[in-house]
Design a protein around this motif. Sequence first.
Motif, mmCIF file in Angstrom:
data_model
loop_
_atom_site.group_PDB
_atom_site.id
_atom_site.type_symbol
_atom_site.label_atom_id
_atom_site.label_comp_id
_atom_site.label_asym_id
_atom_site.label_seq_id
_atom_site.Cartn_x
_atom_site.Cartn_y
_atom_site.Cartn_z
ATOM 1 N N THR A 61 37.650 36.225 40.365
ATOM 2 C CA THR A 61 38.989 35.823 40.810
ATOM 3 C C THR A 61 38.889 35.276 42.229
ATOM 4 O OG1 THR A 61 39.975 37.561 39.460
ATOM 5 C CG2 THR A 61 41.340 36.667 41.225
ATOM 6 N N PRO A 62 39.443 34.082 42.464
ATOM 7 C CA PRO A 62 39.340 33.505 43.810
ATOM 8 C C PRO A 62 40.232 34.240 44.819
ATOM 9 C CG PRO A 62 40.621 32.068 42.374
ATOM 10 C CD PRO A 62 40.134 33.197 41.527
ATOM 11 N N ALA A 82 39.245 41.767 28.058
ATOM 12 C CA ALA A 82 38.502 41.526 29.304
ATOM 13 C C ALA A 82 37.380 40.508 29.082
ATOM 14 C CB ALA A 82 37.927 42.849 29.840
ATOM 15 N N ALA A 83 36.683 40.618 27.936
ATOM 16 C CA ALA A 83 35.622 39.638 27.615
ATOM 17 C C ALA A 83 36.211 38.242 27.478
ATOM 18 C CB ALA A 83 34.899 40.053 26.337
ATOM 19 N N ALA A 84 37.388 38.148 26.845
ATOM 20 C CA ALA A 84 38.040 36.842 26.675
ATOM 21 C C ALA A 84 38.451 36.263 28.029
ATOM 22 C CB ALA A 84 39.263 36.975 25.765
ATOM 23 N N ALA A 85 38.962 37.116 28.931
ATOM 24 C CA ALA A 85 39.348 36.646 30.267
ATOM 25 C C ALA A 85 38.154 36.019 30.975
ATOM 26 C CB ALA A 85 39.916 37.799 31.092
ATOM 27 N N LEU A 86 36.994 36.670 30.855
ATOM 28 C CA LEU A 86 35.775 36.118 31.464
ATOM 29 C C LEU A 86 35.340 34.834 30.776
ATOM 30 C CD1 LEU A 86 33.903 39.485 31.939
ATOM 31 C CD2 LEU A 86 34.577 37.938 33.788
ATOM 32 N N GLY A 87 35.483 34.792 29.447
ATOM 33 C CA GLY A 87 35.143 33.586 28.698
ATOM 34 C C GLY A 87 36.015 32.406 29.103
ATOM 35 N N PHE A 88 37.306 32.669 29.277
ATOM 36 C CA PHE A 88 38.218 31.605 29.717
ATOM 37 C C PHE A 88 37.842 31.121 31.120
ATOM 38 C CE2 PHE A 88 41.534 33.622 26.782
ATOM 39 C CZ PHE A 88 41.290 32.704 25.772
ATOM 40 N N LYS A 89 37.474 32.066 31.979
ATOM 41 C CA LYS A 89 37.058 31.692 33.338
ATOM 42 C C LYS A 89 35.814 30.808 33.292
ATOM 43 C CE LYS A 89 37.196 31.894 37.812
ATOM 44 N NZ LYS A 89 38.264 31.208 38.533
ATOM 45 N N HIS A 128 44.261 29.322 33.754
ATOM 46 C CA HIS A 128 45.550 29.953 33.427
ATOM 47 C C HIS A 128 45.362 31.052 32.392
ATOM 48 C CE1 HIS A 128 47.567 27.244 35.992
ATOM 49 N NE2 HIS A 128 47.612 26.204 35.178
ATOM 50 N N LEU A 129 44.563 30.771 31.370
ATOM 51 C CA LEU A 129 44.288 31.784 30.348
ATOM 52 C C LEU A 129 43.461 32.929 30.923
ATOM 53 C CD1 LEU A 129 43.586 29.571 27.200
ATOM 54 C CD2 LEU A 129 45.583 31.008 27.635
ATOM 55 N N ALA A 130 42.560 32.610 31.851
ATOM 56 C CA ALA A 130 41.769 33.655 32.510
ATOM 57 C C ALA A 130 42.681 34.593 33.305
ATOM 58 C CB ALA A 130 40.718 33.032 33.422
ATOM 59 N N THR A 131 43.690 34.029 33.968
ATOM 60 C CA THR A 131 44.639 34.839 34.734
ATOM 61 C C THR A 131 45.446 35.743 33.810
ATOM 62 O OG1 THR A 131 44.788 33.155 36.450
ATOM 63 C CG2 THR A 131 46.594 34.745 36.338
ATOM 64 N N VAL A 132 45.922 35.184 32.691
ATOM 65 C CA VAL A 132 46.665 35.985 31.707
ATOM 66 C C VAL A 132 45.774 37.118 31.184
ATOM 67 C CG1 VAL A 132 47.736 35.965 29.409
ATOM 68 C CG2 VAL A 132 48.239 34.135 31.040
ATOM 69 N N GLY A 133 44.524 36.798 30.881
ATOM 70 C CA GLY A 133 43.577 37.805 30.399
ATOM 71 C C GLY A 133 43.326 38.891 31.434
ATOM 72 N N ALA A 134 43.244 38.509 32.702
ATOM 73 C CA ALA A 134 43.024 39.488 33.774
ATOM 74 C C ALA A 134 44.206 40.442 33.881
ATOM 75 C CB ALA A 134 42.799 38.767 35.103
ATOM 76 N N VAL A 135 45.423 39.899 33.835
ATOM 77 C CA VAL A 135 46.627 40.736 33.916
ATOM 78 C C VAL A 135 46.712 41.665 32.707
ATOM 79 C CG1 VAL A 135 49.158 40.703 33.885
ATOM 80 C CG2 VAL A 135 47.907 39.111 35.364
ATOM 81 N N LEU A 136 46.452 41.137 31.515
ATOM 82 C CA LEU A 136 46.475 41.969 30.301
ATOM 83 C C LEU A 136 45.423 43.072 30.371
ATOM 84 C CD1 LEU A 136 47.009 39.439 27.370
ATOM 85 C CD2 LEU A 136 48.542 41.275 28.088
ATOM 86 N N SER A 137 44.260 42.765 30.908
ATOM 87 C CA SER A 137 43.197 43.768 31.041
ATOM 88 C C SER A 137 43.657 44.932 31.903
ATOM 89 C CB SER A 137 41.933 43.137 31.640
ATOM 90 O OG SER A 137 41.403 42.173 30.776
#
Length: 198
Positions: free
Chosen positions: A67-68, A111-118, A124-133
């Motif tokens: 995350t930046p 969490a794996a999906a959030a990293l995959g999106f990143k 945007h999808l990575a951010t959603v995945g991070a919040v959901l995690s």
Amino acid sequence: MSQLSNQHRLVIFTLGALVAVPAFAHVGHGQETGAIVDSFMAGVTHPLTGLDHLAMLLGVGFISAQTPGLKKQLSLIVSALLSILLGLSFGALTGAFTGMESLILGSVFVAAAALGFKASGRSHLATVGAVLSVVMLLAHGWAHGVEAPASALLAFAPGMLVSATGLLITGHLIGRAVPARWLSPVLAFSGVMLALAS
């Protein structure tokens, strides 16, 4: 035989750590010997002895590293700890809910999906995945709020938060050294192993 790079060593170490730890079902976990989860040391050791907690806390640490901005990284880690604490409280007050185990297992894949999106540049999808995690960490805490009597949580919760903080920071340090494209499949694989062991 060529030397392994530091990144490859970290990936191998992380994969080994995630796969080598046994997975436990939540409600009743820690009660094999008749002892309930009621001490500071039980709180400290619990996240280290269950693959679900280990994988998820390292995973959220990985996400924070990807995350930046330092402020956002710290926010993610603090939010993760608050989510666990809230979950412990809700579990003690309300008891178990249907689908808790599935939610705990699913959190690792989120969490794996959030990293995959990143890794694929879909921020945007990575951010959603991070919040959901972070939100899904509620279920991890909830399960243990169900297990221990409310009075025991005063000893267990601080221990669990100490250990969770250590795992989040460890995940963050690994995530700074290893690209998301490596971390996402490692985390997803740990989720598959957890599902098979359940």
